[in-house]
Write a protein that holds these residues in place. Structure first.
Motif, PDB file in Angstrom:
ATOM      1  N   GLN A 227       0.833  -1.202   0.000  1.00 20.88           N
ATOM      2  CA  GLN A 227       0.000   0.000   0.000  1.00 20.88           C
ATOM      3  C   GLN A 227       0.876   1.264   0.000  1.00 20.88           C
ATOM      4  OE1 GLN A 227      -3.437   0.227  -0.178  1.00 20.88           O
ATOM      5  NE2 GLN A 227      -3.080   2.402  -0.400  1.00 20.88           N
ATOM      6  N   LEU A 228       1.925   1.246   0.807  1.00 18.46           N
ATOM      7  CA  LEU A 228       2.835   2.395   0.865  1.00 18.46           C
ATOM      8  C   LEU A 228       3.547   2.613  -0.470  1.00 18.46           C
ATOM      9  CD1 LEU A 228       4.404   1.923   4.416  1.00 18.46           C
ATOM     10  CD2 LEU A 228       2.855   3.745   3.692  1.00 18.46           C
ATOM     11  N   THR A 229       3.965   1.534  -1.106  1.00 21.32           N
ATOM     12  CA  THR A 229       4.626   1.637  -2.406  1.00 21.32           C
ATOM     13  C   THR A 229       3.674   2.220  -3.445  1.00 21.32           C
ATOM     14  OG1 THR A 229       6.045  -0.243  -1.878  1.00 21.32           O
ATOM     15  CG2 THR A 229       5.861   0.343  -4.201  1.00 21.32           C
ATOM     16  N   ALA A 230       2.438   1.725  -3.465  1.00 20.53           N
ATOM     17  CA  ALA A 230       1.445   2.225  -4.414  1.00 20.53           C
ATOM     18  C   ALA A 230       1.140   3.701  -4.146  1.00 20.53           C
ATOM     19  CB  ALA A 230       0.161   1.399  -4.313  1.00 20.53           C
ATOM     20  N   ASP A 231       1.003   4.065  -2.894  1.00 12.04           N
ATOM     21  CA  ASP A 231       0.714   5.455  -2.544  1.00 12.04           C
ATOM     22  C   ASP A 231       1.894   6.368  -2.873  1.00 12.04           C
ATOM     23  OD1 ASP A 231      -1.749   4.644  -1.692  1.00 12.04           O
ATOM     24  OD2 ASP A 231      -1.326   4.858   0.448  1.00 12.04           O
TER      25      ASP A 231
ATOM     26  N   VAL B  57       4.860   9.418   3.208  1.00 11.60           N
ATOM     27  CA  VAL B  57       4.806   8.002   2.805  1.00 11.60           C
ATOM     28  C   VAL B  57       6.214   7.407   2.774  1.00 11.60           C
ATOM     29  CG1 VAL B  57       4.201   6.412   0.932  1.00 11.60           C
ATOM     30  CG2 VAL B  57       2.629   8.242   1.568  1.00 11.60           C
ATOM     31  N   ARG B  58       7.176   8.191   2.315  1.00 10.60           N
ATOM     32  CA  ARG B  58       8.567   7.706   2.318  1.00 10.60           C
ATOM     33  C   ARG B  58       9.061   7.460   3.742  1.00 10.60           C
ATOM     34  NH1 ARG B  58      11.242  11.422  -2.401  1.00 10.60           N
ATOM     35  NH2 ARG B  58      11.015   9.895  -4.071  1.00 10.60           N
ATOM     36  N   MET B  59       8.715   8.372   4.655  1.00 12.14           N
ATOM     37  CA  MET B  59       9.121   8.184   6.055  1.00 12.14           C
ATOM     38  C   MET B  59       8.503   6.907   6.628  1.00 12.14           C
ATOM     39  SD  MET B  59       9.266  11.799   8.077  1.00 12.14           S
ATOM     40  CE  MET B  59       7.929  12.680   7.290  1.00 12.14           C
ATOM     41  N   LEU B  60       7.221   6.695   6.339  1.00 11.68           N
ATOM     42  CA  LEU B  60       6.549   5.489   6.837  1.00 11.68           C
ATOM     43  C   LEU B  60       7.166   4.234   6.232  1.00 11.68           C
ATOM     44  CD1 LEU B  60       2.808   6.613   6.772  1.00 11.68           C
ATOM     45  CD2 LEU B  60       4.275   6.317   8.777  1.00 11.68           C
ATOM     46  N   LYS B  61       7.452   4.284   4.948  1.00  9.88           N
ATOM     47  CA  LYS B  61       8.045   3.124   4.279  1.00  9.88           C
ATOM     48  C   LYS B  61       9.426   2.825   4.863  1.00  9.88           C
ATOM     49  CE  LYS B  61       8.467   1.004  -0.099  1.00  9.88           C
ATOM     50  NZ  LYS B  61       8.973   0.775  -1.261  1.00  9.88           N
ATOM     51  N   ALA B  62      10.200   3.871   5.122  1.00 13.61           N
ATOM     52  CA  ALA B  62      11.522   3.689   5.730  1.00 13.61           C
ATOM     53  C   ALA B  62      11.386   3.103   7.130  1.00 13.61           C
ATOM     54  CB  ALA B  62      12.259   5.020   5.787  1.00 13.61           C
ATOM     55  N   SER B  63      10.390   3.545   7.882  1.00 17.06           N
ATOM     56  CA  SER B  63      10.160   2.999   9.223  1.00 17.06           C
ATOM     57  C   SER B  63       9.820   1.517   9.160  1.00 17.06           C
ATOM     58  CB  SER B  63       9.017   3.745   9.922  1.00 17.06           C
ATOM     59  OG  SER B  63       9.386   5.064  10.191  1.00 17.06           O
TER      60      SER B  63
ATOM     61  N   LEU C 200       2.998  23.861  13.029  1.00 17.42           N
ATOM     62  CA  LEU C 200       1.776  23.116  13.326  1.00 17.42           C
ATOM     63  C   LEU C 200       1.038  22.638  12.079  1.00 17.42           C
ATOM     64  CD1 LEU C 200       0.313  25.092  16.364  1.00 17.42           C
ATOM     65  CD2 LEU C 200       1.653  22.995  16.369  1.00 17.42           C
ATOM     66  N   ALA C 201       0.889  23.498  11.084  1.00 17.16           N
ATOM     67  CA  ALA C 201       0.121  23.130   9.880  1.00 17.16           C
ATOM     68  C   ALA C 201       0.730  21.932   9.148  1.00 17.16           C
ATOM     69  CB  ALA C 201      -0.013  24.326   8.953  1.00 17.16           C
ATOM     70  N   PRO C 202       2.052  21.929   8.886  1.00 18.27           N
ATOM     71  CA  PRO C 202       2.615  20.746   8.208  1.00 18.27           C
ATOM     72  C   PRO C 202       2.465  19.466   9.038  1.00 18.27           C
ATOM     73  CG  PRO C 202       4.204  22.553   8.205  1.00 18.27           C
ATOM     74  CD  PRO C 202       3.058  22.969   9.056  1.00 18.27           C
ATOM     75  N   LEU C 203       2.574  19.614  10.349  1.00 14.87           N
ATOM     76  CA  LEU C 203       2.451  18.446  11.219  1.00 14.87           C
ATOM     77  C   LEU C 203       1.018  17.912  11.236  1.00 14.87           C
ATOM     78  CD1 LEU C 203       4.519  16.876  12.730  1.00 14.87           C
ATOM     79  CD2 LEU C 203       4.090  18.243  14.747  1.00 14.87           C
ATOM     80  N   GLU C 204       0.039  18.817  11.165  1.00 18.68           N
ATOM     81  CA  GLU C 204      -1.364  18.395  11.090  1.00 18.68           C
ATOM     82  C   GLU C 204      -1.598  17.558   9.836  1.00 18.68           C
ATOM     83  OE1 GLU C 204      -3.725  21.941  11.206  1.00 18.68           O
ATOM     84  OE2 GLU C 204      -3.557  22.120  13.387  1.00 18.68           O
ATOM     85  N   LYS C 205      -0.998  17.977   8.727  1.00 15.93           N
ATOM     86  CA  LYS C 205      -1.131  17.234   7.468  1.00 15.93           C
ATOM     87  C   LYS C 205      -0.487  15.858   7.593  1.00 15.93           C
ATOM     88  CE  LYS C 205      -1.413  21.326   4.591  1.00 15.93           C
ATOM     89  NZ  LYS C 205      -0.734  22.209   3.655  1.00 15.93           N
ATOM     90  N   GLU C 206       0.682  15.802   8.230  1.00 10.48           N
ATOM     91  CA  GLU C 206       1.355  14.513   8.439  1.00 10.48           C
ATOM     92  C   GLU C 206       0.484  13.581   9.270  1.00 10.48           C
ATOM     93  OE1 GLU C 206       5.376  14.303   9.855  1.00 10.48           O
ATOM     94  OE2 GLU C 206       6.010  15.984   8.597  1.00 10.48           O
ATOM     95  N   ILE C 207      -0.108  14.122  10.329  1.00  8.11           N
ATOM     96  CA  ILE C 207      -0.973  13.322  11.199  1.00  8.11           C
ATOM     97  C   ILE C 207      -2.141  12.754  10.401  1.00  8.11           C
ATOM     98  CG2 ILE C 207      -2.608  13.465  13.132  1.00  8.11           C
ATOM     99  CD1 ILE C 207      -0.567  15.403  14.473  1.00  8.11           C
ATOM    100  N   CYS C 208      -2.756  13.576   9.562  1.00  6.31           N
ATOM    101  CA  CYS C 208      -3.881  13.119   8.730  1.00  6.31           C
ATOM    102  C   CYS C 208      -3.462  12.000   7.780  1.00  6.31           C
ATOM    103  CB  CYS C 208      -4.474  14.275   7.945  1.00  6.31           C
ATOM    104  SG  CYS C 208      -5.367  15.458   8.950  1.00  6.31           S
ATOM    105  N   ILE C 209      -2.286  12.140   7.193  1.00  2.95           N
ATOM    106  CA  ILE C 209      -1.794  11.127   6.253  1.00  2.95           C
ATOM    107  C   ILE C 209      -1.522   9.813   6.983  1.00  2.95           C
ATOM    108  CG2 ILE C 209       0.106  10.501   4.713  1.00  2.95           C
ATOM    109  CD1 ILE C 209       0.249  13.551   3.998  1.00  2.95           C
ATOM    110  N   VAL C 210      -0.873   9.870   8.142  1.00  4.29           N
ATOM    111  CA  VAL C 210      -0.583   8.644   8.900  1.00  4.29           C
ATOM    112  C   VAL C 210      -1.890   7.973   9.332  1.00  4.29           C
ATOM    113  CG1 VAL C 210       0.483   7.711  10.986  1.00  4.29           C
ATOM    114  CG2 VAL C 210       1.681   9.449   9.673  1.00  4.29           C
ATOM    115  N   GLN C 211      -2.885   8.772   9.713  1.00  2.00           N
ATOM    116  CA  GLN C 211      -4.166   8.212  10.170  1.00  2.00           C
ATOM    117  C   GLN C 211      -4.890   7.444   9.067  1.00  2.00           C
ATOM    118  OE1 GLN C 211      -5.999  11.760  11.813  1.00  2.00           O
ATOM    119  NE2 GLN C 211      -5.616  11.058  13.890  1.00  2.00           N
ATOM    120  N   THR C 212      -4.613   7.759   7.800  1.00  2.00           N
ATOM    121  CA  THR C 212      -5.282   7.041   6.710  1.00  2.00           C
ATOM    122  C   THR C 212      -4.874   5.564   6.664  1.00  2.00           C
ATOM    123  OG1 THR C 212      -3.591   7.626   5.064  1.00  2.00           O
ATOM    124  CG2 THR C 212      -5.486   9.107   5.271  1.00  2.00           C
TER     125      THR C 212
END
Length: 148
Positions: free
Chosen positions: A6-10, A26-32, A76-88
Motif C-alpha cells: 500500500q505504501l509503495t502504491a501510494d 509516505v517515504r518516512m513510513l516506508k523507511a520505518s 503546526l500546519a505541516p504536522l497536522e497534514k502529516e498526522i492526517c496522512i498517517v491516520q489514513t
C-alpha cells in the motif's frame, strides 16, 4: 505484506500527482517499516505494522503538542497534514461509547474492583483496541470506571 504494498502504491501515486508533502510522509513510513523489518529480521505481521503506525502517529501528536506549547505556529500546519496522512493507514478509531463498552466488559472479565487493578485492566484492554484508541483516553476511562 499489505501495508508495504500500500505504501509503495501510494508513493507512486504521490509522485505522479507531484504531492510533495504526501510523498515525504509516505517515504518516512516506508523507511520505518523497512527499518523495523531489518531490526526484527522478518516481514512485519499486521499486528506489528499496526504497532509501528500507532507509534509513528503518537510521535507526531507529541511533537504537535510540544510545538503548540512552545508557540511554534509555523510548524503546526505541516504536522497536522502529516498526522492526517498517517491516520489514513490506521483502522477507524473507536468512539468513546464503543471504548467505554470494551473497557467495562474487560473490567468484569478480569474481575477488577479497585484502583490497584488498574494495570491488570490496562494490560487486558490494550490488545483489544490496538491502533484504534489513544492510550490517554483509555487510561482516563479505566480510572473513571474503577473509581465508581
Amino acid at each position: 505484506m499489505v501495508l508495504k504494498d500500500q505504501l509503495t502504491a501510494d508513493m507512486k501515486e504521490a509522485m505522479k500527482a507531484k504531492d510533495k508533502e504526501r510523498l515525504s510522509v509516505v517515504r518516512m513510513l516506508k523507511a520505518s517499516v523497512q527499518n523495523e523489518e531489518i531490526k526484527l529480521g522478518h516481514e512485519l505481521t499486521d499486528e506489528e505494522a499496526l504497532t509501528l503506525l500507532s507509534r509513528e502517529l503518537k510521535q507526531r501528536k507529541d511533537s504537535y503538542e510540544e510545538f503548540k506549547s512552545a508557540g511554534r505556529e509555523d510548524l503546526l500546519a505541516p504536522l497536522e497534514k502529516e498526522i492526517c496522512i498517517v491516520q489514513t493507514y490506521l483502522p477507524e478509531p473507536l468512539t468513546t461509547e464503543e471504548l467505554t463498552s470494551i473497557i467495562t466488559e474487560t473490567i468484569s472479565e478480569v474481575q477488577a474492583e479497585q484502583m490497584s487493578d488498574f494495570g491488570k485492566v490496562m494490560g487486558a484492554v490494550m490488545p483489544k483496541v490496538k491502533g484504534r484508541a489513544d492510550g490517554k483516553e483509555i487510561q482516563a476511562i479505566v480510572k473513571q470506571q474503577l473509581q465508581k
